[in-house]
Scaffold this motif. Structure first.
Motif, PDB file in Angstrom:
ATOM      1  N   ILE A   5       0.842  -1.202   0.000  1.00 13.54           N
ATOM      2  CA  ILE A   5       0.000   0.000   0.000  1.00 13.54           C
ATOM      3  C   ILE A   5       0.872   1.245   0.000  1.00 13.54           C
ATOM      4  O   ILE A   5       0.619   2.193  -0.749  1.00 13.54           O
ATOM      5  N   LEU A   6       1.912   1.231   0.808  1.00 14.79           N
ATOM      6  CA  LEU A   6       2.840   2.357   0.837  1.00 14.79           C
ATOM      7  C   LEU A   6       3.538   2.517  -0.509  1.00 14.79           C
ATOM      8  O   LEU A   6       3.649   3.625  -1.033  1.00 14.79           O
ATOM      9  N   ASP A   8       2.453   1.636  -3.377  1.00 13.94           N
ATOM     10  CA  ASP A   8       1.463   2.137  -4.326  1.00 13.94           C
ATOM     11  C   ASP A   8       1.276   3.646  -4.170  1.00 13.94           C
ATOM     12  O   ASP A   8       1.200   4.376  -5.167  1.00 13.94           O
ATOM     13  N   ARG A   9       1.208   4.117  -2.928  1.00 14.34           N
ATOM     14  CA  ARG A   9       1.055   5.559  -2.687  1.00 14.34           C
ATOM     15  C   ARG A   9       2.251   6.340  -3.213  1.00 14.34           C
ATOM     16  O   ARG A   9       2.097   7.379  -3.849  1.00 14.34           O
ATOM     17  N   ILE A  10       3.449   5.817  -2.949  1.00 15.11           N
ATOM     18  CA  ILE A  10       4.661   6.487  -3.430  1.00 15.11           C
ATOM     19  C   ILE A  10       4.690   6.497  -4.953  1.00 15.11           C
ATOM     20  O   ILE A  10       4.990   7.527  -5.573  1.00 15.11           O
ATOM     21  N   ARG A  12       2.156   6.340  -7.034  1.00 14.14           N
ATOM     22  CA  ARG A  12       1.117   7.250  -7.533  1.00 14.14           C
ATOM     23  C   ARG A  12       1.580   8.698  -7.470  1.00 14.14           C
ATOM     24  O   ARG A  12       1.405   9.464  -8.424  1.00 14.14           O
ATOM     25  N   GLU A  13       2.206   9.080  -6.374  1.00 17.67           N
ATOM     26  CA  GLU A  13       2.689  10.449  -6.234  1.00 17.67           C
ATOM     27  C   GLU A  13       3.794  10.745  -7.245  1.00 17.67           C
ATOM     28  O   GLU A  13       3.838  11.808  -7.840  1.00 17.67           O
ATOM     29  N   ASN A  51      -1.203  17.688  -4.681  1.00 20.31           N
ATOM     30  CA  ASN A  51      -0.114  16.722  -4.662  1.00 20.31           C
ATOM     31  C   ASN A  51       0.838  17.012  -3.507  1.00 20.31           C
ATOM     32  O   ASN A  51       1.276  16.104  -2.803  1.00 20.31           O
ATOM     33  N   ARG A  54      -0.583  15.777  -0.255  1.00 13.25           N
ATOM     34  CA  ARG A  54      -0.475  14.321  -0.103  1.00 13.25           C
ATOM     35  C   ARG A  54       0.966  13.896   0.181  1.00 13.25           C
ATOM     36  O   ARG A  54       1.208  13.008   1.004  1.00 13.25           O
ATOM     37  N   LEU A  58       2.217  12.069   3.559  1.00 16.67           N
ATOM     38  CA  LEU A  58       2.894  10.778   3.479  1.00 16.67           C
ATOM     39  C   LEU A  58       4.235  10.815   4.218  1.00 16.67           C
ATOM     40  O   LEU A  58       4.572   9.899   4.961  1.00 16.67           O
ATOM     41  N   GLU A  61       3.589  10.785   7.918  1.00 19.63           N
ATOM     42  CA  GLU A  61       3.151   9.450   8.350  1.00 19.63           C
ATOM     43  C   GLU A  61       4.343   8.512   8.471  1.00 19.63           C
ATOM     44  O   GLU A  61       4.430   7.719   9.400  1.00 19.63           O
TER      45      GLU A  61
END
Length: 111
Positions: A5-6, A8-10, A12-13, A51, A54, A58, A61
């Protein structure tokens, strides 16, 4: 770092930042020829602040409890102030609703 999940987030950004980079580069390349900025400028103003919010969220977090360090820890202080500042970016660039209206109007006029 094996959290899917992490990752994927990285990813995507990173993809969104690359898209913003190339859109902005194309816009600046075409500007001298056309002489006027197009709707891409409004799109960039719309995309970047969101962006940035986010990305800083991130980062904080990932820092976890270290994000609370404010005794001169450059990394935590930098991300905390950047996160706080990112909230203002959405206001100073123009509200998202206004920017979306500019984009829609420009695209409607072009068709």
């Amino acid at each position: 770092m094996t959290d899917p999940i992490l990752l994927d987030r990285i990813a995507r950004e990173w993809i969104e930042l690359q898209a913003l980079k190339y859109t902005t580069t194309a816009r600046f390349t075409a500007l001298p020829e056309e002489g006027v900025p197009g709707p891409e400028g409004s799109a960039s103003k719309l995309v970047w602040p969101e962006n940035n919010q986010r990305l800083t969220k991130l980062a904080l977090e990932r820092l976890g409890s270290h994000a609370q360090l404010t005794n001169g820890g450059a990394t935590a202080d930098g991300y905390c102030s950047t996160r706080a500042r990112s909230r203002g970016n959405t206001i100073e660039a123009g509200t998202s609703e206004i920017l979306r209206n500019i984009i829609v109007s420009a695209c409607s006029a072009a068709t």
